[in-house]
Write a protein that holds these residues in place. Sequence first.
Motif, PDB file in Angstrom:
ATOM      1  N   GLY A 207      46.985  37.139  34.816  1.00 58.44           N
ATOM      2  CA  GLY A 207      45.554  37.390  34.686  1.00 58.44           C
ATOM      3  C   GLY A 207      44.851  37.656  35.995  1.00 58.44           C
ATOM      4  O   GLY A 207      43.644  37.466  36.109  1.00 58.44           O
ATOM      5  N   GLY A 208      45.595  38.114  36.976  1.00 59.21           N
ATOM      6  CA  GLY A 208      44.998  38.427  38.265  1.00 59.21           C
ATOM      7  C   GLY A 208      44.943  37.255  39.217  1.00 59.21           C
ATOM      8  O   GLY A 208      44.475  37.377  40.352  1.00 59.21           O
ATOM      9  N   ASN A 209      45.439  36.089  38.800  1.00 59.09           N
ATOM     10  CA  ASN A 209      45.402  34.906  39.646  1.00 59.09           C
ATOM     11  C   ASN A 209      46.541  34.864  40.661  1.00 59.09           C
ATOM     12  O   ASN A 209      46.569  33.994  41.528  1.00 59.09           O
ATOM     13  CB  ASN A 209      45.458  33.644  38.784  1.00 59.09           C
ATOM     14  CG  ASN A 209      44.218  33.502  37.920  1.00 59.09           C
ATOM     15  OD1 ASN A 209      43.114  33.496  38.422  1.00 59.09           O
ATOM     16  ND2 ASN A 209      44.415  33.417  36.615  1.00 59.09           N
ATOM     17  N   LEU A 210      47.471  35.785  40.543  1.00 58.96           N
ATOM     18  CA  LEU A 210      48.618  35.815  41.438  1.00 58.96           C
ATOM     19  C   LEU A 210      49.033  37.257  41.657  1.00 58.96           C
ATOM     20  O   LEU A 210      48.956  38.080  40.746  1.00 58.96           O
ATOM     21  CB  LEU A 210      49.785  35.026  40.812  1.00 58.96           C
ATOM     22  CG  LEU A 210      51.086  34.949  41.603  1.00 58.96           C
ATOM     23  CD1 LEU A 210      50.902  34.052  42.819  1.00 58.96           C
ATOM     24  CD2 LEU A 210      52.207  34.405  40.732  1.00 58.96           C
ATOM     25  N   GLY A 307      28.557  51.231  36.862  1.00 57.48           N
ATOM     26  CA  GLY A 307      29.754  50.452  36.586  1.00 57.48           C
ATOM     27  C   GLY A 307      29.376  49.206  35.803  1.00 57.48           C
ATOM     28  O   GLY A 307      28.198  48.940  35.557  1.00 57.48           O
ATOM     29  N   ALA A 308      30.390  48.429  35.418  1.00 55.79           N
ATOM     30  CA  ALA A 308      30.111  47.238  34.616  1.00 55.79           C
ATOM     31  C   ALA A 308      31.244  46.239  34.755  1.00 55.79           C
ATOM     32  O   ALA A 308      32.373  46.592  35.094  1.00 55.79           O
ATOM     33  CB  ALA A 308      29.927  47.626  33.146  1.00 55.79           C
ATOM     34  N   SER A 309      30.937  44.990  34.484  1.00 57.45           N
ATOM     35  CA  SER A 309      31.962  43.943  34.452  1.00 57.45           C
ATOM     36  C   SER A 309      32.589  43.899  33.059  1.00 57.45           C
ATOM     37  O   SER A 309      32.033  44.432  32.092  1.00 57.45           O
ATOM     38  CB  SER A 309      31.353  42.587  34.794  1.00 57.45           C
ATOM     39  OG  SER A 309      30.480  42.176  33.752  1.00 57.45           O
ATOM     40  N   ARG A 310      33.714  43.225  32.963  1.00 61.69           N
ATOM     41  CA  ARG A 310      34.396  43.129  31.667  1.00 61.69           C
ATOM     42  C   ARG A 310      33.542  42.392  30.645  1.00 61.69           C
ATOM     43  O   ARG A 310      33.537  42.742  29.457  1.00 61.69           O
ATOM     44  CB  ARG A 310      35.738  42.414  31.838  1.00 61.69           C
ATOM     45  CG  ARG A 310      36.470  42.199  30.525  1.00 61.69           C
ATOM     46  CD  ARG A 310      37.848  41.631  30.704  1.00 61.69           C
ATOM     47  NE  ARG A 310      38.468  41.372  29.408  1.00 61.69           N
ATOM     48  CZ  ARG A 310      39.729  41.009  29.244  1.00 61.69           C
ATOM     49  NH1 ARG A 310      40.516  40.870  30.292  1.00 61.69           N
ATOM     50  NH2 ARG A 310      40.220  40.796  28.035  1.00 61.69           N
ATOM     51  N   GLY A 343      31.543  37.488  40.167  1.00 59.72           N
ATOM     52  CA  GLY A 343      32.632  37.774  41.088  1.00 59.72           C
ATOM     53  C   GLY A 343      33.950  37.132  40.691  1.00 59.72           C
ATOM     54  O   GLY A 343      34.666  36.592  41.546  1.00 59.72           O
ATOM     55  N   ALA A 344      34.290  37.183  39.401  1.00 62.28           N
ATOM     56  CA  ALA A 344      35.595  36.685  38.965  1.00 62.28           C
ATOM     57  C   ALA A 344      36.699  37.482  39.649  1.00 62.28           C
ATOM     58  O   ALA A 344      36.518  38.655  39.982  1.00 62.28           O
ATOM     59  CB  ALA A 344      35.723  36.811  37.441  1.00 62.28           C
TER      60      ALA A 344
END
Length: 405
Positions: A207-210, A307-310, A343-344
Amino acid sequence: MAVKVIKEKCVGCGACIKVCPFDAIMMVDKKAVITDKCTACGQCVQKCPVKAIEKEEGKKGGVNVDEYRGVWVFAEQRGGELLNVAIELLGEGRKIADELDTELTAVLLGHNIDDDAETCIKYGADRVLYADSELLDVYTTEGYAKVIYDLIQERKPEILLIGATNIGRDLGPRLSARVHTGLTADCTRLDVDKENRRLMMTRPAFGGNLMATILCPNHRPQMSTVRPGVMEKAKPVEGRKGEIEKFAPKLTAADIKAKVIETVKSDKPVVALEEAPIIVSGGRGLGNAEGFKLIEELAEKLGGVVGASRATVDSQWIDQPHQVGQTGKTVRPGLYIACGISGAIQHLAGMQDSKCIIAINKDPNAPIFEVADYGIVGDLYEVIPAFMEALDNVEDIMEAIKAVK
């Protein structure tokens, strides 16, 4: 891993031919024969009534990697025009080829696109393998996969880079299955281990954490799809020399199972986020879909795009093509304005390489401020109108100066 027929057991019943989804089995002298269309899916193994087909493990160590040399880039084009991701990959491929002291080759498929071949040379390719055929005018999985597979078998490249576009995500897995090699999808960084000539392919995981770095030590070519907008575009060099090999591929209409009858373009305007010099993005802090009207107004005044966030896309406040982030688009504009975006890490992965980042958020501890060049703590519904008013004043001042001159 491959599939083989045990001829002594085969009775020529044809059950394997009927079940093969890739038309990869033919009958020769009443015995089944596996062709190079085989992807080792195993359907025929399960269906054979006499157990005459089996999967065999490849030889230990994969292939002789010393036989493979050269860096290839799939130069994707649409309607005769090279995509930006192809130019980005030529730039990255040039760096890798120089590191490995080898040749950079652009693989170009289409019909009557000679100018694109010249463009590939201008952007860094030493050689262009240009397959020219009416059957390649429009992308088809079988047609493109067959031509590139044949080239790989003949030329043996050590690295193949493909853009992670809709076409690239379809083509890459098909090719890797045919040549029995690995494929690292959606890479965001590429490096080289010069000692072992290994491509270090880095992509987000969990999930983007690594960030995971993946190697393909025993099989060739080393393949990866690369997200558009991640790599810097190659710089053109006018008058650059290179070799263009134009050839008619061994391809017939019978090789292509799915026919493109008609292409219908969407009425909606294309959101070219990857190419925009300025992006104004809205997040959950907008509160509702109406908030995007303010974002659109600011973007229009700056000559940028929205643009946009998820979170806003998931809430159906705006269409998915506007989404920036790990599961959206990766961008690197000159100016990125994040409005109401916390800012995730998934969002940061898609925009943190922007040249200048301005963040507007009520929360002074929002993670977006950690990557922002300029941060404004405040209500975006107060900050943005004030910002636009200031822009109007600047425009008035500039007009007055011009009038005096």
